[in-house]
Enzyme design. Structure first.
Site, PDB file in Angstrom:
ATOM      1  N   LYS A 147      13.911  33.671  52.255  1.00 31.37           N
ATOM      2  CA  LYS A 147      14.916  34.147  52.143  1.00 31.37           C
ATOM      3  C   LYS A 147      14.961  34.512  50.868  1.00 31.37           C
ATOM      4  O   LYS A 147      14.125  34.020  50.591  1.00 31.37           O
ATOM      5  CB  LYS A 147      16.141  32.640  52.386  1.00 31.37           C
ATOM      6  CG  LYS A 147      17.213  32.370  53.350  1.00 31.37           C
ATOM      7  CD  LYS A 147      17.999  31.830  53.819  1.00 31.37           C
ATOM      8  CE  LYS A 147      18.395  31.509  55.018  1.00 31.37           C
ATOM      9  NZ  LYS A 147      18.927  30.011  55.279  1.00 31.37           N
ATOM     10  N   ARG A 202      14.738  24.831  60.280  1.00 29.04           N
ATOM     11  CA  ARG A 202      14.905  26.392  60.834  1.00 29.04           C
ATOM     12  C   ARG A 202      13.396  27.471  60.773  1.00 29.04           C
ATOM     13  O   ARG A 202      14.188  27.994  58.930  1.00 29.04           O
ATOM     14  CB  ARG A 202      16.200  27.211  61.132  1.00 29.04           C
ATOM     15  CG  ARG A 202      16.946  27.862  61.658  1.00 29.04           C
ATOM     16  CD  ARG A 202      18.119  28.654  61.259  1.00 29.04           C
ATOM     17  NE  ARG A 202      18.481  29.414  61.526  1.00 29.04           N
ATOM     18  CZ  ARG A 202      18.320  30.803  61.428  1.00 29.04           C
ATOM     19  NH1 ARG A 202      17.724  30.757  60.696  1.00 29.04           N
ATOM     20  NH2 ARG A 202      18.881  32.156  62.379  1.00 29.04           N
TER      21      ARG A 202
HETATM   22  N1  HH2 Z   1      20.557  30.958  58.080  1.00 28.24           N
HETATM   23  C1  HH2 Z   1      21.024  32.080  58.764  1.00 28.24           C
HETATM   24  C2  HH2 Z   1      21.232  31.385  60.358  1.00 28.24           C
HETATM   25  N2  HH2 Z   1      21.113  30.933  60.256  1.00 28.24           N
HETATM   26  N3  HH2 Z   1      21.827  28.176  60.416  1.00 28.24           N
HETATM   27  C3  HH2 Z   1      21.091  26.779  60.342  1.00 28.24           C
HETATM   28  N4  HH2 Z   1      21.881  26.432  60.452  1.00 28.24           N
HETATM   29  N5  HH2 Z   1      21.370  27.135  58.632  1.00 28.24           N
HETATM   30  C4  HH2 Z   1      20.287  28.366  57.996  1.00 28.24           C
HETATM   31  O1  HH2 Z   1      19.823  28.065  57.181  1.00 28.24           O
HETATM   32  C5  HH2 Z   1      20.524  29.733  58.662  1.00 28.24           C
HETATM   33  C6  HH2 Z   1      21.484  29.109  60.201  1.00 28.24           C
HETATM   34  C7  HH2 Z   1      19.948  32.604  57.966  1.00 28.24           C
HETATM   35  O2  HH2 Z   1      18.131  33.538  58.422  1.00 28.24           O
HETATM   36  P1  HH2 Z   1      18.275  33.951  59.927  1.00 28.24           P
HETATM   37  O3  HH2 Z   1      18.809  34.087  61.278  1.00 28.24           O
HETATM   38  O4  HH2 Z   1      16.704  34.902  60.041  1.00 28.24           O
HETATM   39  O5  HH2 Z   1      18.828  35.654  59.445  1.00 28.24           O
HETATM   40  P2  HH2 Z   1      20.421  37.031  59.873  1.00 28.24           P
HETATM   41  O6  HH2 Z   1      21.426  35.740  59.671  1.00 28.24           O
HETATM   42  O7  HH2 Z   1      20.243  37.474  59.177  1.00 28.24           O
HETATM   43  O8  HH2 Z   1      20.305  36.641  61.032  1.00 28.24           O
END
Ligand code: HH2
Length: 262
Positions: free
Chosen positions: A209, A243
């Site tokens: 992040k 995660r």
């Molecule tokens: N962070 C992201 C997405 N989903 N779910 C939970 N429970 N906790 C988190 O911290 C979280 C999440 C963001 O990361 P990412 O999936 O890599 O990115 P994007 O939302 O751009 O797909």
């Protein structure tokens, strides 16, 4: 420490760190298989980016992305969660073999979601988010971020239980980066113990992040050092699930931490 790893499988063109890499279902399935082999206990399959400023995706498109990947990964035997706030997408993923709904809106995004999770006996992750992805990073403000996130999670936990969701199947997540300044994220990471006192397992996602990049000067695809640092701190503070995108490196880090701590 008995911390488990949740590997991120983003079937999206626009996720902040791996958008477009696994939009093809076969590529996403192969990636999930690799993460499972690397030590992921859970695979989190998502078809909509929640990065700051992201535009919403229709249920049909999200379903088209997520369903074949969940079905392809289910036979592996690791738990599958679906990262969605739409009940129709969650229902199809549960039909396809997912066992957990990772709802970044904590059951506020879709009025059908709580009943669906309850009826199916599924697990659910309730995450804190201030506002919505499109606008959440516009001047976030809290008097006491740890206390306010704790109060929010306690309230959402109560709503979920009242809707008939088995409390034993509910996990809580402070939502690192979702409507928070860098200092809010740091305070939450330092204050995880206060959130753990709610009595439910904590999921923590710091992986790659942007607050990490602002602390150490790293770019989106080069945030492994800060991801490991924040993940180990979270695990030491009691996080049950991390995660992460880089499962192999995090599994190695946790093995070493466990060897040292005994
Ligand atoms: N962070 C992201 C997405 N989903 N779910 C939970 N429970 N906790 C988190 O911290 C979280 C999440 C963001 O990361 P990412 O999936 O890599 O990115 P994007 O939302 O751009 O797909």
């Amino acid at each position: 420490m008995n911390t488990r790893l949740m590997g991120v499988v983003n079937v999206t063109p626009d996720s902040f760190s791996d958008g477009g890499l696994y939009l093809d279902p076969d590529a996403a399935i192969a990636h999930g298989e690799e993460l499972a082999a690397d030590g992921a206990a859970i695979l989190d399959v998502g078809g909509e980016s929640t990065r700051p400023g992201a535009e919403p995706v229709s249920a049909e498109e999200e379903l088209r992305r997520v369903r074949p990947v969940v079905e392809g990964l289910a036979p592996l035997g690791v738990a599958i969660s679906v990262d969605t706030s739409k009940a129709t997408v969650a229902a199809a993923a549960l039909d396809g073999g997912a066992r957990v709904v990772n709802d970044v809106t904590a059951l506020r995004g879709d009025p059908q979601m709580a009943a669906l999770v309850a009826d199916r006996g599924a697990g659910v992750i309730l995450m804190h988010m201030a506002g919505e992805p499109r606008t959440m990073q516009v001047d976030p403000h809290y008097e006491d971020v740890v206390a306010e996130v704790r109060e929010f999670l306690a309230a959402r936990l109560a709503v979920a239980v009242a809707a008939g969701i088995d409390e034993e199947r509910i996990w809580l997540d402070p939502g690192i980066g979702f409507g928070k300044t860098d200092e809010h994220n740091f305070e939450l990471l330092r204050g995880l113990g206060e959130l753990a006192s709610l009595g439910r397992p904590l999921v923590v996602g710091t992986s790659r992040k942007s607050f990490i990049g602002r602390a150490d000067g790293s770019g989106t695809d080069d945030r492994l050092g800060g991801t490991i640092a924040t993940s180990v701190l979270a695990a030491a503070a009691g996080a049950a699930v991390l995660r992460v995108h880089d499962v192999r490196e995090l599994a190695e880090a946790l093995d070493v931490v466990n060897a040292v701590l005994g």
